[in-house]
Design a protein around this motif. Structure first.
Motif, short mmCIF file in Angstrom:
data_model
loop_
_atom_site.label_atom_id
_atom_site.label_comp_id
_atom_site.label_asym_id
_atom_site.label_seq_id
_atom_site.Cartn_x
_atom_site.Cartn_y
_atom_site.Cartn_z
N SER A 33 0.83 -1.20 0.00
CA SER A 33 0.00 0.00 0.00
C SER A 33 0.87 1.26 0.00
O SER A 33 2.03 1.22 0.44
CB SER A 33 -0.91 0.01 1.23
OG SER A 33 -1.84 -1.06 1.16
N PRO A 34 0.33 2.40 -0.46
CA PRO A 34 1.10 3.64 -0.44
C PRO A 34 1.60 3.95 0.97
O PRO A 34 0.82 3.93 1.93
CB PRO A 34 0.09 4.68 -0.92
CG PRO A 34 -0.86 3.91 -1.78
CD PRO A 34 -0.98 2.57 -1.11
N ALA A 35 2.89 4.22 1.08
CA ALA A 35 3.49 4.46 2.40
C ALA A 35 4.32 5.74 2.43
O ALA A 35 4.89 6.07 3.47
CB ALA A 35 4.37 3.27 2.79
N VAL A 36 4.40 6.43 1.31
CA VAL A 36 5.19 7.66 1.22
C VAL A 36 4.26 8.84 0.97
O VAL A 36 3.40 8.79 0.08
CB VAL A 36 6.23 7.57 0.09
CG1 VAL A 36 6.88 8.93 -0.16
CG2 VAL A 36 7.28 6.53 0.42
N SER A 37 4.42 9.89 1.75
CA SER A 37 3.62 11.09 1.59
C SER A 37 4.55 12.30 1.54
O SER A 37 5.29 12.55 2.49
CB SER A 37 2.64 11.24 2.76
OG SER A 37 1.89 12.45 2.64
N ILE A 38 4.52 13.03 0.43
CA ILE A 38 5.38 14.19 0.25
C ILE A 38 4.50 15.42 0.11
O ILE A 38 3.67 15.51 -0.79
CB ILE A 38 6.28 14.03 -0.99
CG1 ILE A 38 7.17 12.79 -0.83
CG2 ILE A 38 7.13 15.28 -1.23
CD1 ILE A 38 8.02 12.47 -2.03
N GLU A 39 4.69 16.37 1.02
CA GLU A 39 3.91 17.59 0.99
C GLU A 39 4.51 18.61 0.03
O GLU A 39 5.72 18.67 -0.14
CB GLU A 39 3.82 18.19 2.40
CG GLU A 39 3.11 17.28 3.40
CD GLU A 39 3.01 17.93 4.77
OE1 GLU A 39 3.55 19.05 4.92
OE2 GLU A 39 2.41 17.32 5.67
N GLY A 40 3.65 19.42 -0.57
CA GLY A 40 4.12 20.46 -1.47
C GLY A 40 4.43 19.94 -2.86
O GLY A 40 4.28 18.75 -3.16
N ASP A 41 4.89 20.86 -3.71
CA ASP A 41 5.16 20.54 -5.12
C ASP A 41 6.62 20.20 -5.39
O ASP A 41 6.95 19.71 -6.46
CB ASP A 41 4.75 21.71 -6.01
CG ASP A 41 3.26 22.03 -5.90
OD1 ASP A 41 2.48 21.08 -5.71
OD2 ASP A 41 2.89 23.22 -5.99
N GLU A 42 7.50 20.49 -4.43
CA GLU A 42 8.92 20.23 -4.63
C GLU A 42 9.24 18.75 -4.47
O GLU A 42 8.72 18.10 -3.56
CB GLU A 42 9.76 21.05 -3.66
CG GLU A 42 9.69 22.55 -3.86
CD GLU A 42 10.25 22.98 -5.21
OE1 GLU A 42 11.28 22.41 -5.62
OE2 GLU A 42 9.65 23.86 -5.85
N PRO A 43 10.08 18.20 -5.35
CA PRO A 43 10.47 16.78 -5.19
C PRO A 43 11.32 16.60 -3.93
O PRO A 43 11.97 17.54 -3.47
CB PRO A 43 11.27 16.49 -6.46
CG PRO A 43 11.79 17.83 -6.89
CD PRO A 43 10.73 18.82 -6.51
N TYR A 44 11.29 15.41 -3.41
CA TYR A 44 12.08 15.10 -2.22
C TYR A 44 13.23 14.19 -2.61
O TYR A 44 13.04 13.17 -3.28
CB TYR A 44 11.24 14.42 -1.15
CG TYR A 44 12.04 13.98 0.07
CD1 TYR A 44 12.35 14.89 1.08
CD2 TYR A 44 12.52 12.68 0.18
CE1 TYR A 44 13.09 14.52 2.18
CE2 TYR A 44 13.27 12.30 1.29
CZ TYR A 44 13.55 13.21 2.29
OH TYR A 44 14.29 12.84 3.37
N PHE A 45 14.44 14.58 -2.19
CA PHE A 45 15.63 13.76 -2.45
C PHE A 45 16.21 13.31 -1.11
O PHE A 45 16.50 14.14 -0.25
CB PHE A 45 16.67 14.56 -3.24
CG PHE A 45 16.24 14.88 -4.64
CD1 PHE A 45 16.41 13.95 -5.66
CD2 PHE A 45 15.66 16.11 -4.94
CE1 PHE A 45 16.01 14.24 -6.96
CE2 PHE A 45 15.26 16.41 -6.23
CZ PHE A 45 15.43 15.47 -7.24
N LEU A 46 16.35 12.02 -0.96
CA LEU A 46 16.99 11.45 0.21
C LEU A 46 18.49 11.37 -0.05
O LEU A 46 18.92 10.71 -0.99
CB LEU A 46 16.43 10.05 0.51
CG LEU A 46 17.10 9.29 1.66
CD1 LEU A 46 16.92 10.03 2.98
CD2 LEU A 46 16.56 7.87 1.74
N LEU A 47 19.27 12.03 0.79
CA LEU A 47 20.72 12.05 0.65
C LEU A 47 21.32 11.08 1.67
O LEU A 47 21.18 11.29 2.89
CB LEU A 47 21.27 13.45 0.87
CG LEU A 47 20.69 14.55 -0.03
CD1 LEU A 47 21.30 15.90 0.32
CD2 LEU A 47 20.91 14.23 -1.49
N ILE A 48 21.96 10.03 1.18
CA ILE A 48 22.60 9.05 2.05
C ILE A 48 24.11 9.19 1.91
O ILE A 48 24.68 8.82 0.89
CB ILE A 48 22.16 7.62 1.68
CG1 ILE A 48 20.64 7.50 1.70
CG2 ILE A 48 22.78 6.61 2.64
CD1 ILE A 48 20.12 6.13 1.29
#
Length: 348
Positions: A33-48
């Protein structure tokens, strides 16, 4: 089916329904099921970062409120063996991803490259500061590479004074976690490819100049005029001076030597600065570029205008264009007009 089996069939069906409702369906939700929620219009980048562990990843996603159910993410991550498969990089996380999709992306190492764009820098320190905003390495780490004489000599036959010749303003796609040494190697690779296109190598060879000399001249042309259509003519002036063994006498090189590009007026005291970049005091092309020249300026040097001008002076009309002169007498006339304009504006 025996009578006894028929008697127990309803209970078996009820048990299967209970199993599906209370066990299978929650498991399905955790995984698919959908488990990711990103607010706003900007993309989210995870930096590891390099060396980061699973706890860092899980805490970052939780802190940034990207995963709707941290416990569910951790449950799926353990079963997909993600804690032992951390791969550093920059990952674009899409809204609506399931835990399974998210973990598959992070395990795959399919990161999204950084679009690195820059126009012009006059000092390596400024370039390093700009690059550090895009990549994992910091300004200090990149400057250590740019000042590493042994590394630059071995890899590129360059010095800290000439390394700026391989930094060509453009847009590049580079991995976020690229080490600073590999970053400079990438710049050099792009630089080599640049010289292999559009007949640049052949044009340079006809001029009998090295790539470093062309880049250094281009950096002076870049600083002399803001008008692209005038740059081939300005380049022609400097090349005429070189052919006549005349000093370049380029004001931007004096500003570079002084360390102040905001100077509006070059005074006699500035012309006495003892620096190899002072082209009034030392003949020939300076030891390295005074900025990262644009492709327009580089090509202007390679396709320089052939003429008989040896001097030029900024026009007083504010157009950004210059008067070009064949004789010193004519040039002095325009120079006097320009100095009078500076006097009227109180620029000393």
């Amino acid at each position: 089916m025996t009578p006894a089996m028929k008697r127990f069939l309803p209970y078996i069906l009820i048990g299967l329904v209970v199993l599906i409702v209370f066990v299978a369906f929650p498991l399905y939700q955790r995984v698919f099921s959908p488990a990711v929620s990103i607010e706003g219009d900007e993309p989210y980048f995870l930096l590891i970062p390099n060396g980061a562990d699973y706890i860092y990843v899980a805490e970052t996603l939780k802190r940034d409120k990207i995963i709707t159910n941290p416990q569910g993410f951790q449950w799926v991550a353990r079963r997909m063996n993600y804690p032992r498969s951390i791969r550093p990089g920059r990952y674009k996380i899409e809204d609506g991803m399931s835990n399974r999709e998210l973990i598959q992306l992070l395990r795959s190492g399919q990161q999204t490259a950084v679009r690195f764009t820059f126009v012009k820098f006059r000092r390596p320190e400024d370039f390093a500061l700009h690059a550090a905003q895009y990549f994992e390495f910091g300004k200090t780490e990149l400057m250590a590479v740019l000042n590493n004489r042994e590394f630059l000599k071995k890899e590129f036959n360059l010095t800290p004074e000439t390394v700026f010749t391989i930094i060509i303003p453009n847009t590049y796609e580079i991995w976020w976690n690229t080490p600073p040494e590999e970053f400079i190697k990438r710049m050099y690779k792009e630089y080599r490819a640049f010289w292999g296109r559009n007949g640049r190598r052949e044009a340079r060879q006809r001029m009998r100049l090295t790539r470093q000399e062309v880049m250094t001249l281009a950096s002076i042309v870049e600083e002399e005029t803001i008008r692209n259509d005038e740059r081939p003519k300005v380049a022609g002036v400097y090349l005429n001076r070189i052919r006549k063994s005349m000093p370049l006498q380029a004001d931007p090189t004096v500003k570079f030597a002084v360390g102040n590009f905001e100077l509006r007026r070059i005074l006699n005291e500035h012309l006495e600065i003892d620096s190899p970049y002072n082209t009034y005091k030392y003949p020939g092309i300076p030891p390295g570029p005074i900025c990262t020249p644009s492709i327009t300026s580089i090509d202007a040097v390679l396709a320089n205008e052939r003429h008989k001008y040896y001097y030029f002076c900024a026009k007083t009309d504010g157009s950004g264009y210059h008067h070009f002169s064949k004789t010193l007498m004519e040039h002095n006339m325009y120079a006097n007009q320009y100095h009078q304009m500076l006097n009227q504006k109180g620029i000393r």
